[in-house]
Design an enzyme around this catalytic site. Structure first.
Site, short mmCIF file in Angstrom:
data_model
loop_
_atom_site.label_atom_id
_atom_site.label_comp_id
_atom_site.label_asym_id
_atom_site.label_seq_id
_atom_site.Cartn_x
_atom_site.Cartn_y
_atom_site.Cartn_z
N ARG A 193 1.82 14.22 13.89
CA ARG A 193 1.16 12.92 13.71
C ARG A 193 1.98 11.88 14.45
NH1 ARG A 193 -2.75 13.57 9.55
NH2 ARG A 193 -2.31 15.37 8.23
N ASN B 21 0.64 5.58 0.52
CA ASN B 21 -0.20 6.65 1.05
C ASN B 21 0.51 7.98 0.87
OD1 ASN B 21 -2.08 4.70 2.36
ND2 ASN B 21 -0.31 4.28 3.61
N HIS C 84 2.94 6.63 16.58
CA HIS C 84 2.26 5.40 16.16
C HIS C 84 3.26 4.26 16.12
CE1 HIS C 84 -0.40 8.41 13.75
NE2 HIS C 84 -0.73 8.40 15.03
N GLN D 46 0.85 -1.18 0.00
CA GLN D 46 0.00 0.00 0.00
C GLN D 46 0.88 1.24 0.00
OE1 GLN D 46 -3.35 -0.11 2.73
NE2 GLN D 46 -3.21 2.08 3.09
N TYR E 32 4.32 7.50 1.84
CA TYR E 32 4.86 6.35 2.54
C TYR E 32 4.30 5.05 2.00
CZ TYR E 32 0.87 7.13 5.81
OH TYR E 32 -0.35 7.35 6.37
#
Length: 197
Positions: free
Chosen positions: A68, A58, A71, A56, A137
């Protein structure tokens, strides 16, 4: 493209992409499998031993002062490339804490356009936009919400040295999710409990 390893955190690699430009514009090769090399389970967090692959891509767009993170994924490697702007990137290796270490290993860097970083599974990550920022990313796990973990961006156990002059006394611009993240110690206790189960 992919540069040298981080001396602080195993599996992290910083690099830069080459921009080829002329009067028409520019071209950048962002990723090549042969340069990055195999994505082993030690980096991607896969439990069955199979090598990982990017599945994937993004594009994150952030205004100045947006933060952000932090995570962390147990089953995903991230490869970030700054397309435009600058960001302070914070990496917090929580893997030693899962083995009983009292503190994580923390590293920060300023990434500018065409800079990149490879972030293995188990390394928490976040960024603060210093300029209007676009970041591409690639990830090795499709988003499904089950591997979206995190802890508070300002947790004193990690003590990330964010440049406060960017966001001032009101703090950074955060998502609802990031405002509600638990402490690092709570996250580590949860992960240790899951590992025992």
């Amino acid at each position: 493209m992919i540069g040298g390893a981080s001396p602080e955190i195993p599996g992290v690699r910083f690099g830069a992409v080459t921009r080829h430009g002329d009067a028409r514009g520019s071209f950048r090769e962002l990723w090549r499998a042969s340069v990055l090399g195999p994505l082993g389970s030690d980096l991607t967090g896969t439990t069955d031993g199979t090598p990982g692959a990017f599945v994937q891509a993004n594009l994150s767009v952030s205004a100045v002062g947006v933060l952000r993170g932090l995570h962390v994924h147990q089953r995903q490697l991230d490869y970030w490339i700054v397309s435009s702007g600058r960001a302070v990137v914070a990496l917090v290796d929580v893997r030693p804490m899962l083995q009983g270490a009292p503190r994580p290993v923390v590293a920060t860097a300023v990434l500018e356009a065409d800079h990149s970083v490879v972030i293995p599974a188990g390394v928490a990550h976040g960024f603060l936009a210093l300029d209007a920022l676009e970041m591409l990313y690639l990830v090795t796990n499709e988003y499904d919400g089950t591997d979206e973990l995190g802890f508070a961006w300002d947790d004193p156990s990690a003590a990330v040295p964010w440049p406060e002059e960017v966001f001032g006394r009101n703090g950074p611009i955060l998502s609802e999710r990031d405002q509600a993240n638990p402490s690092l110690l709570d996250l580590v206790a949860r992960l240790r409990g899951e590992a025992r189960a």
